[in-house]
Design an enzyme around this catalytic site. Structure first.
Site, PDB file in Angstrom:
ATOM      1  CB  SER A   1      59.717  41.214  33.752  1.00 17.05           C
ATOM      2  OG  SER A   1      60.557  42.178  34.233  1.00 17.05           O
ATOM      3  CB  SER A   2      55.954  37.089  36.292  1.00 16.31           C
ATOM      4  OG  SER A   2      56.496  37.134  37.574  1.00 16.31           O
TER       5      SER A   2
ATOM      6  CG  ASP B   1      61.843  44.961  34.198  1.00  8.60           C
ATOM      7  OD1 ASP B   1      62.899  45.061  33.559  1.00  8.60           O
ATOM      8  OD2 ASP B   1      61.788  44.500  35.353  1.00  8.60           O
TER       9      ASP B   1
HETATM   10  C1  GLA Z   1      64.590  44.631  37.691  1.00  8.11           C
HETATM   11  C2  GLA Z   1      63.973  46.012  37.628  1.00  8.11           C
HETATM   12  C3  GLA Z   1      64.496  46.808  36.431  1.00  8.11           C
HETATM   13  C4  GLA Z   1      66.026  46.787  36.353  1.00  8.11           C
HETATM   14  C5  GLA Z   1      66.562  45.359  36.529  1.00  8.11           C
HETATM   15  C6  GLA Z   1      68.068  45.341  36.663  1.00  8.11           C
HETATM   16  O1  GLA Z   1      64.163  43.849  36.606  1.00  8.11           O
HETATM   17  O2  GLA Z   1      62.565  45.928  37.566  1.00  8.11           O
HETATM   18  O3  GLA Z   1      64.001  48.126  36.495  1.00  8.11           O
HETATM   19  O4  GLA Z   1      66.587  47.660  37.297  1.00  8.11           O
HETATM   20  O5  GLA Z   1      66.012  44.719  37.676  1.00  8.11           O
HETATM   21  O6  GLA Z   1      68.658  45.798  35.487  1.00  8.11           O
END
Ligand code: GLA
Length: 385
Positions: free
Chosen positions: A125-126, A171
């Site tokens: 999640s960068s 995230d």
């Molecule tokens: C990405 C998305 C999240 C989530 C995940 C899978 O990180 O940004 O919202 O859906 O994938 O769980």
């Protein structure tokens, strides 16, 4: 790392303030945050540092150590439209654009120095980390006092409407609201969160990076979101629900014949994954390592066979982790590439990385990296000496 000096060397002025926004892993509950599900992520100590100084004009000047080659990117507050060439700076433009659209009085530019410690494209999640960082900074410097939940919602808005990635809220919300040493059980339709002790005595969570990137991750992700919407529209004709995660496993068995084979598999993943999250909470509470491992493995198989978001590289990484003695392992995040997590007995840790890497390299010709996990607080202002 000396953020103060680095800022001065780049912008020839002293900075006003320093901030840090974490990355995240998701322990379990994958691809259900856009289906109203319960998920169990934690904020991690790898993340994004931001150093800023307010300007007296309407220019935003941004430099990122992750994109040294791009130098300082200059943006005018009067031209915030998305431009391919602006690369990562589009996330920053998107945040300014949203604040202006929401009628916050944003009238001054800013020099911004970004230093990210999250490996790019790793599924940790960068992008959400950068977005939450920027929303927090604007809320702070303009004294807007946005709540953590609003910060997450603003960041999601930019991702959904400016970047056109149709992600859920997981995230952004964990990066905004993370709590030291805890995971958060997150209800993605009410946005309620509950801190959970997610460590099992004698075991360690390990993050494993596949270093495999797939260019089509975004389009494949949006395709899954669309499949879930299509399935929901069909099911709504049979059952009074507003999100897929309201279905129990027996509801799913009753309605599955209305769905084609692909949608049936997608919904099966959603419904069973939701169930696994609920079981995980019990199992973690009771400190039961083996059942937790089984839930992780079942989650990975479901993401592999029913949701089809893992791929060869992640499957090999997870296989390697199990061969090296992990009690359970699964992809974390969107999938298609990026990272997996494993729950490993402490006495196996010494050799774990090496055994997994050897296996993974044999199968894929790529090396894996490993990061120890610490769960940390969400986005915050920091003091730098
Ligand atoms: C990405 C998305 C999240 C989530 C995940 C899978 O990180 O940004 O919202 O859906 O994938 O769980």
């Amino acid at each position: 790392m000396n953020l103060q000096n680095d800022f001065i060397n780049t912008f020839h002025q002293k900075p006003d303030a320093f901030y840090f926004s974490p990355g995240r892993i998701n322990l379990i509950g994958e691809h259900i945050d856009y289906n109203g599900g319960l998920v169990l992520p934690a904020a991690i100590s790898l993340g994004t540092y931001g150093v800023i100084r307010m300007r007296d004009d309407q220019l935003i000047r941004v430099f990122s150590t992750n994109f040294n080659d791009l130098g300082i990117i200059e943006i005018s507050l009067h031209d915030l439209a998305y431009k391919e060439n602006d690369n990562y700076a589009n996330y920053i433009k998107g945040v300014f654009d949203l604040f202006i659209k929401k009628h916050h009085k944003i009238n001054r530019g800013m020099d911004i120095y970004i230093h990210g410690t999250l490996p790019p494209q790793s599924g940790l999640s960068s992008s959400a980390s950068l977005l939450v960082l920027m929303v927090y900074i604007l809320s702070d410097v303009y004294h807007l006092d946005l709540s953590k939940t609003d910060i997450a919602l603003y960041a999601k808005d930019v991702e959904n409407h400016y970047m056109h990635m149709h992600c859920g809220i997981m995230d952004q919300l964990i990066i905004a609201k993370g709590i030291n040493h805890k995971a958060l059980l997150m209800h993605t339709s009410t946005l309620e969160t509950t801190p959970i002790h997610a460590f099992i005595d004698g075991y360690t969570w390990v993050i494993m990076n596949s270093h495999y990137e797939r260019k089509t991750t975004e389009s494949k992700y949006n395709e899954r979101v669309k499949e879930c919407q299509d399935a929901l529209n069909i099911i709504k004709k049979e059952k009074n629900i507003s999100e897929l995660c309201e279905l129990s496993i027996s509801d799913y068995n009753d309605i599955k014949h209305h769905l084609n084979e692909v949608l049936r598999k997608r919904v099966k993943h959603v419904v069973t994954e939701q169930n696994r999250v609920l079981k995980s909470i019990e199992v973690l509470k009771n400190q039961e390592a083996i059942p937790m491992g089984e839930l992780l493995n079942a989650s990975h198989s479901s993401l592999k066979n029913d949701y089809e978001v893992t791929g060869f590289h992640l499957d090999m990484l997870v296989e390697g982790a199990l061969l090296a003695g992990a009690i359970g392992a699964r992809v974390t995040g969107a999938g298609f590439g990026g990272c997996a997590i494993a729950l490993v007995k402490n006495n196996l840790l010494d050799q774990f990385d090496q055994i997994v890497d050897q296996y993974y390299y044999q199968k894929t010709n790529l090396h894996a990296s490993f990061y120890p996990v610490e769960f940390v607080d969400g986005v915050k202002k920091i003091e730098v000496a």
